[in-house]
Scaffold this motif. Structure first.
Motif, PDB file in Angstrom:
ATOM      1  N   ARG A  45       0.827  -1.201   0.000  1.00 57.21           N
ATOM      2  CA  ARG A  45       0.000   0.000   0.000  1.00 57.21           C
ATOM      3  C   ARG A  45       0.862   1.252   0.000  1.00 57.21           C
ATOM      4  NH1 ARG A  45      -3.618  -1.381   5.083  1.00 57.21           N
ATOM      5  NH2 ARG A  45      -1.600  -2.234   5.732  1.00 57.21           N
ATOM      6  N   SER A  47       1.419   4.896  -2.196  1.00 55.26           N
ATOM      7  CA  SER A  47       0.884   5.790  -3.220  1.00 55.26           C
ATOM      8  C   SER A  47       1.729   7.046  -3.281  1.00 55.26           C
ATOM      9  CB  SER A  47      -0.569   6.151  -2.909  1.00 55.26           C
ATOM     10  OG  SER A  47      -0.675   6.760  -1.630  1.00 55.26           O
ATOM     11  N   THR A  48       1.629   7.769  -4.385  1.00 59.66           N
ATOM     12  CA  THR A  48       2.363   9.021  -4.551  1.00 59.66           C
ATOM     13  C   THR A  48       1.500  10.175  -4.085  1.00 59.66           C
ATOM     14  OG1 THR A  48       3.657   8.174  -6.408  1.00 59.66           O
ATOM     15  CG2 THR A  48       3.481  10.556  -6.204  1.00 59.66           C
ATOM     16  N   ARG A 358       9.739  12.564  -5.497  1.00 65.22           N
ATOM     17  CA  ARG A 358       8.381  12.319  -5.049  1.00 65.22           C
ATOM     18  C   ARG A 358       8.276  12.312  -3.539  1.00 65.22           C
ATOM     19  NH1 ARG A 358       9.445   9.049  -9.518  1.00 65.22           N
ATOM     20  NH2 ARG A 358       7.731   8.670 -10.987  1.00 65.22           N
ATOM     21  N   LEU A 360       6.068   9.913  -1.139  1.00 69.50           N
ATOM     22  CA  LEU A 360       5.254   8.689  -1.151  1.00 69.50           C
ATOM     23  C   LEU A 360       4.539   8.561   0.187  1.00 69.50           C
ATOM     24  CD1 LEU A 360       8.023   6.316  -2.559  1.00 69.50           C
ATOM     25  CD2 LEU A 360       6.273   7.527  -3.883  1.00 69.50           C
ATOM     26  N   GLN A 361       3.409   7.853   0.177  1.00 67.25           N
ATOM     27  CA  GLN A 361       2.694   7.545   1.407  1.00 67.25           C
ATOM     28  C   GLN A 361       2.586   6.048   1.571  1.00 67.25           C
ATOM     29  OE1 GLN A 361      -1.581   8.357   1.667  1.00 67.25           O
ATOM     30  NE2 GLN A 361      -1.285   9.141   3.733  1.00 67.25           N
ATOM     31  N   THR A 363       0.916   3.183   3.857  1.00 69.40           N
ATOM     32  CA  THR A 363      -0.113   2.884   4.847  1.00 69.40           C
ATOM     33  C   THR A 363       0.344   1.710   5.684  1.00 69.40           C
ATOM     34  OG1 THR A 363      -1.834   3.683   3.359  1.00 69.40           O
ATOM     35  CG2 THR A 363      -2.540   2.306   5.206  1.00 69.40           C
TER      36      THR A 363
END
Length: 364
Positions: A45, A47-48, A358, A360-361, A363
């Motif tokens: 999990r 995401s950008t 970037r 990023l995240q 989770t």
């Protein structure tokens, strides 16, 4: 030739410099796993949050879940929202980027989002300044600590507030290794300051120094019990995750990782790392702690290390995101429990694409 083409073309030169400096090292292949590591599944999990950033070095969160992000080489502070909106909210005058230096650490005072602290390289030194944030602009730098030694590398630069309300500042040895053991010098140390820049009266040596014997600390984070952890670059063989103790001596330059460099037996006064990696697998930069798990960004290792913490011990690390996003630099725990990570592919030592760098995240 635009900036990204220039950086791509310049990566070869950066790789050569990194090999000589043995510091924020560029990737090599193949990479082996540390003997203490165990394989684990890649994080599914990720995401950008935002892209198109310029060497995002550190992340400090605001209460609303957005963040202030320092951009090392263009000396600006970006406001990054969770929806991906990026706005430049500050230009820090006097920054003179060179080598690994530039605009580096950032911290926001607990309970006062108008007070923003940044660490940067000037023409003459590394320094800590306080700035004002009105919600739209970061302005009015006021020097708090100046005269810190600066060189091409080993700037340190991580800063952060502890649960005691004090500001902790990591200062590299500026490639002058002997200063790390000299309690009259502030380089090669972790410092503890009040928000006014003055050393608290309960510091161990009557000055700004909290711990010493450090080479180049670029990550600081507190766990839920208030313990301070730090990620640190070794020279040739061993990178480190350290549990920082008041007045502790972490051994540099006589000790690298758990290895004595200058004599056969360890000084009993030196504090050994909680965890080590080979320099190929890490070059550890940013550090964040969520619950009982530490997350360490690896530049040369091009991965994120997940480290379980049990009190004052660190368990076997697990590699995540290996090779997927290039060099990883900043790591920060977001208010929503996720982790934000910055890439560092436009720093002259990476292999940037048109969307780098970037945020990023992850989770967790």
């Amino acid at each position: 030739m635009d900036r990204r083409q220039f950086l791509t073309a310049g990566a070869v030169a950066g790789l050569s410099l990194a090999a000589c400096a043995r510091t924020e090292r560029a990737p090599t292949t193949p990479m082996s796993s540390p003997t203490s590591a165990r394989p684990g599944p890649e994080a599914p999990r990720v995401s950008t949050v935002a892209d198109g950033l310029d060497v995002p070095w550190a992340i400090a969160f605001l209460r609303d879940g957005s963040a202030l992000v320092t951009q090392r080489d263009d000396a600006t502070i970006a406001h990054v929202s969770p929806d991906g909106t990026v706005a430049i909210v500050g230009d820090v005058s006097g920054v003179a980027p060179r080598g690994e230096g530039g605009l580096q650490g950032i911290a926001i005072a607990p309970g006062d989002e108008s007070a923003v602290f940044v660490y940067y390289t000037s023409e003459d030194d590394n320094r800590l300044v306080r700035m004002e944030f009105d919600g739209r602009r970061v302005t009015s730098a006021r020097p708090l600590l100046t005269g810190l030694g600066a060189a091409y590398n080993h700037h340190g630069g991580a800063i952060g507030f502890g649960p005691d309300g004090r500001l902790y500042v990591a200062v590299g040895d500026a490639a002058q290794r002997d200063v790390a053991q000299d309690l009259r010098e502030l380089n090669g140390k972790i410092l503890r300051l009040g928000p006014d820049g003055r050393p608290p009266s309960d510091n161990p040596f009557g000055n700004e120094i909290w711990s010493y014997g450090h080479r180049n600390v670029e990550g600081l984070a507190f766990d839920g019990a208030g313990r301070l952890w730090a990620s640190e670059f070794g020279q040739d063989d061993e990178d480190e995750l350290n549990l920082i103790r008041r007045g502790g001596n972490y051994g540099w330059p006589e000790m690298e990782g758990r290895t004595m460099r200058t004599r056969g037996t360890a000084d009993p006064g030196f504090i050994a790392p909680a965890l080590t990696w080979t320099t190929d697998e890490a070059s550890p930069a940013g550090l964040a702690i969520v619950g009982t798990t530490a997350y360490v960004a690896a530049l040369r290792g091009r991965r994120l290390w997940r480290v379980p913490l049990d009190g004052d011990t660190a368990g076997p690390p697990t590699a995540m995101l290996t090779g997927r996003h290039g060099r990883l630099r900043a790591v920060a725990a977001a208010p929503d429990g996720s982790v934000w990570i910055s890439t560092s592919n436009t720093d002259g030592r990476g292999r940037p694409d048109e969307r780098d760098d970037r945020i990023l995240q992850l989770t967790v």
